[in-house]
Design a protein around this motif. Structure first.
Motif, PDB file in Angstrom:
ATOM      1  N   PRO A  51       0.830  -1.212   0.000  1.00 28.18           N
ATOM      2  CA  PRO A  51       0.000   0.000   0.000  1.00 28.18           C
ATOM      3  C   PRO A  51       0.859   1.254   0.000  1.00 28.18           C
ATOM      4  CG  PRO A  51       0.043  -0.986   2.180  1.00 28.18           C
ATOM      5  CD  PRO A  51       0.770  -1.938   1.268  1.00 28.18           C
ATOM      6  N   GLN A  53       0.935   5.698   0.060  1.00 26.92           N
ATOM      7  CA  GLN A  53       0.220   6.781   0.721  1.00 26.92           C
ATOM      8  C   GLN A  53      -0.263   7.833  -0.276  1.00 26.92           C
ATOM      9  OE1 GLN A  53       2.063   8.177   4.413  1.00 26.92           O
ATOM     10  NE2 GLN A  53       3.556   6.522   4.257  1.00 26.92           N
ATOM     11  N   GLY A  54      -1.193   7.421  -1.116  1.00 29.34           N
ATOM     12  CA  GLY A  54      -1.845   8.370  -2.007  1.00 29.34           C
ATOM     13  C   GLY A  54      -0.918   9.113  -2.950  1.00 29.34           C
ATOM     14  N   GLU A  70      -5.128   9.120  -7.609  1.00 25.96           N
ATOM     15  CA  GLU A  70      -3.919   8.728  -6.904  1.00 25.96           C
ATOM     16  C   GLU A  70      -3.803   7.210  -6.842  1.00 25.96           C
ATOM     17  OE1 GLU A  70      -4.592  10.646  -3.155  1.00 25.96           O
ATOM     18  OE2 GLU A  70      -5.692   8.934  -2.337  1.00 25.96           O
ATOM     19  N   TYR A  71      -2.576   6.736  -6.685  1.00 24.73           N
ATOM     20  CA  TYR A  71      -2.312   5.318  -6.504  1.00 24.73           C
ATOM     21  C   TYR A  71      -2.423   4.969  -5.024  1.00 24.73           C
ATOM     22  CZ  TYR A  71      -0.242   5.446 -11.200  1.00 24.73           C
ATOM     23  OH  TYR A  71      -0.031   5.601 -12.546  1.00 24.73           O
ATOM     24  N   THR A  72      -3.039   3.831  -4.730  1.00 21.84           N
ATOM     25  CA  THR A  72      -3.114   3.362  -3.348  1.00 21.84           C
ATOM     26  C   THR A  72      -2.355   2.047  -3.150  1.00 21.84           C
ATOM     27  OG1 THR A  72      -5.190   2.197  -3.774  1.00 21.84           O
ATOM     28  CG2 THR A  72      -5.345   4.470  -2.965  1.00 21.84           C
ATOM     29  N   GLN A  73      -1.839   1.457  -4.230  1.00 19.05           N
ATOM     30  CA  GLN A  73      -1.123   0.186  -4.123  1.00 19.05           C
ATOM     31  C   GLN A  73      -0.104   0.056  -5.236  1.00 19.05           C
ATOM     32  OE1 GLN A  73      -3.040  -3.718  -2.853  1.00 19.05           O
ATOM     33  NE2 GLN A  73      -2.790  -4.112  -5.026  1.00 19.05           N
ATOM     34  N   TRP A 168       3.366   2.722   3.080  1.00 13.72           N
ATOM     35  CA  TRP A 168       2.986   2.642   4.482  1.00 13.72           C
ATOM     36  C   TRP A 168       3.954   1.699   5.181  1.00 13.72           C
ATOM     37  CZ3 TRP A 168      -0.829   5.365   6.912  1.00 13.72           C
ATOM     38  CH2 TRP A 168      -1.771   6.010   6.101  1.00 13.72           C
TER      39      TRP A 168
END
Length: 206
Positions: A51, A53-54, A70-73, A168
């Motif tokens: 994951p 962080q946006g 935004e990317y989350t992963q 994260w």
């Protein structure tokens, strides 16, 4: 609908048989998926979803009708990975599969018991209770194992000199749906336990 002599009709038997067969098929598919995940995790390279962080998707910045993107992963494939991390990632994939197999086995046994008109077997309540516990444990512990495994992957990347500021360091996110289904199954197990007791009392009066 039951026939006049109390026996189950052919339609009911066919429907229950289809449900039992479907439960077995789902259980086999879940077990096969867990085996495939294990082969992938203990292979090389190992794809690990991490994951982030946006992180902004620059390709969509300013696009018509897009307020934000935004990317989350991010999926990072590693050539080498500690055995402990691999086991944590395997536990994340295997626990839900194991819970699914237990639930499907319970549903198959319930379907078979209904076909034989012996729903209140002594084994039914313990099996339903085991399935309920399995769902709750898998729903809470599987994502925790995955969170610890991914945290160690981030540490490994940081130790190798990679900038991990966008990842994260630890993120635990549990899906409470299996927990809810587990609680529901626990109530059903209680109902079967009460049914068994009433059946014994009724047989004692006859």
């Amino acid at each position: 609908m039951n026939s006049r002599d109390g026996r189950m009709s052919m339609t009911e038997g066919v429907v229950l048989g289809m449900f039992a067969t479907g439960a077995v098929s789902i259980g086999v598919a879940s077990a096969t998926g867990a085996v495939g995940a294990g082969i992938e995790i203990f292979g090389s390279p190992v794809p690990v979803p991490l994951p982030v962080q946006g992180v902004a998707m620059t390709g969509l910045t300013g696009a018509d009708g897009v307020a934000a993107a935004e990317y989350t992963q991010s999926v990072v494939s590693l050539e080498t990975l500690d055995a402990g991390v691999r086991w944590l990632l395997l536990a994340e994939a295997a626990l839900p599969a194991l819970a699914t197999v237990i639930v499907c086995a319970t549903l198959w046994w319930l379907g078979l018991s209904l076909i034989r008109q012996r729903a209140f077997r002594h084994s039914m309540a313990p099996m339903l209770g085991t399935a309920a516990i399995g769902l709750v444990v898998a729903g809470l512990l599987a994502p925790m194992f995955g969170a610890f495994g991914r945290a160690q992957v981030v540490e490994q990347l940081a130790a190798s000199g990679v900038d991990t500021g966008d990842f994260w360091t630890f993120l635990y996110s549990a899906d409470l749906a299996p927990v809810g289904w587990g609680i529901a199954l626990a109530l059903v197990a209680t109902a079967f336990e009460v049914g068994q007791r009433l059946q014994r009392e009724t047989e004692g009066l006859v």
